[in-house]
Design an enzyme around this catalytic site. Structure first.
Site, PDB file in Angstrom:
ATOM      1  N   GLU A 137       0.822  -1.211   0.000  1.00 12.24           N
ATOM      2  CA  GLU A 137       0.000   0.000   0.000  1.00 12.24           C
ATOM      3  C   GLU A 137       0.856   1.261   0.000  1.00 12.24           C
ATOM      4  OE1 GLU A 137      -2.984  -0.175  -0.715  1.00 12.24           O
ATOM      5  OE2 GLU A 137      -3.308  -2.310  -0.385  1.00 12.24           O
ATOM      6  N   HIS A 140       1.904   1.979  -3.506  1.00 12.17           N
ATOM      7  CA  HIS A 140       0.901   2.664  -4.331  1.00 12.17           C
ATOM      8  C   HIS A 140       0.989   4.176  -4.132  1.00 12.17           C
ATOM      9  CE1 HIS A 140      -1.306  -0.473  -6.295  1.00 12.17           C
ATOM     10  NE2 HIS A 140      -1.731  -1.051  -5.185  1.00 12.17           N
ATOM     11  N   GLU A 199      -0.363  -2.889 -10.100  1.00 12.71           N
ATOM     12  CA  GLU A 199      -0.399  -3.854  -8.988  1.00 12.71           C
ATOM     13  C   GLU A 199       0.919  -4.610  -8.885  1.00 12.71           C
ATOM     14  OE1 GLU A 199      -2.560  -4.879  -6.417  1.00 12.71           O
ATOM     15  OE2 GLU A 199      -3.194  -2.842  -6.860  1.00 12.71           O
TER      16      GLU A 199
END
Length: 266
Positions: A137, A140, A199
């Protein structure tokens, strides 16, 4: 026709000027939206969500999420500052929340706003497993995948010939496009609709970031194997519309040697 030609040339120049590179991986990306606009919009969306989301009552798990998240974020910021990239995270305000929910999920908003659902903890099992999720995370956020997604949405919605109009009215358009790009909508969406490329990049960066923080990246494949088993071999909600489990695990194993170069817990 002459006007159109000038417009197309201007649009191409703008795209070139908007090109950026993802830290560590070096992948080129187009970012048409300023960081300040992305952060302003995402903070509005995040604040609305977090006010209504039930926080976990488990103090131990809440503290663990905060501990692991901060440890990874601090390691990443130190690396960025030491390598002349501190400006990329200078405006981040890291926040790690554990939400009371059985959903096997986690999500990230721009600027370092990260949420973990209790339902994923039985699969993370321990601190290192949680570091796999939070490293992913944090990746990202650092790679500015939300900004990239918004930029892709702008290009898709308006087309290259309408790019100038979209950017001239950027502030108004970002509110509309942002809600789609962030995947929030009426139910907040929880997972951002990142592409498979993003991803896999978050997986790669996540391995490196957890390594920087002293977590063993060799445990990452085991986590994803447990995720696959928990979903019955299908694609779990956490990775909906994303790479298959087999592809993900294969890439993680391929990226391990690089990640181990950053591992501080050898």
């Amino acid at each position: 026709m002459k006007y159109l030609s000038y417009f197309i040339v201007a649009a191409m120049l703008l795209l070139v000027a908007a090109c950026s590179s993802v830290p560590v991986t070096g992948r080129k990306q187009v970012l048409l939206v300023s960081d300040s606009e992305v952060l302003t919009l995402s903070l509005q969306q995040y604040d609305e969500y977090i006010k209504s989301a039930p926080k976990s009552a488990n103090a131990k798990n809440t503290a663990l999420v905060e501990k692991v998240g901060r440890r990874i974020a601090n390691a990443v910021e130190t690396y960025m500052n030491n390598n002349g990239m501190g400006d990329l995270v200078a405006n981040f305000s890291w926040e790690f929340n554990l939400i009371k929910s059985d959903e096997v999920n986690a999500f990230c908003m721009p600027g370092g706003k990260i949420v973990v659902y209790e339902g994923i903890l039985p699969i993370t099992q321990d601190e290192t497993g949680l570091a796999v999720v939070l490293g992913h995370e944090v990746a990202h956020a650092v790679a500015k995948h939300s900004n990239e997604r918004m930029s892709q949405q702008m290009l898709t919605e308006y087309g290259s010939q309408a790019l100038g109009m979209a950017l001239d009215k950027q502030s108004a358009q970002i509110q509309q496009i942002g809600s789609v790009a962030f995947g929030l909508g009426s139910q907040y969406g929880v997972t951002l609709p990142f592409s498979r490329k993003q991803e896999l990049e978050a997986d790669e960066l996540g391995l490196i970031f957890m390594s920087m923080a002293g977590y063993d990246p060799r445990q990452a494949a085991s986590f994803w194997e447990r995720m696959s088993a928990a979903s019955g071999g299908g694609v779990p909600e956490f990775t909906s519309t994303h790479p298959s489990d087999a592809t993900r695990i294969k890439k993680i194993n391929e990226n391990l040697p690089k990640a181990l170069e950053y591992y501080t817990g050898k």
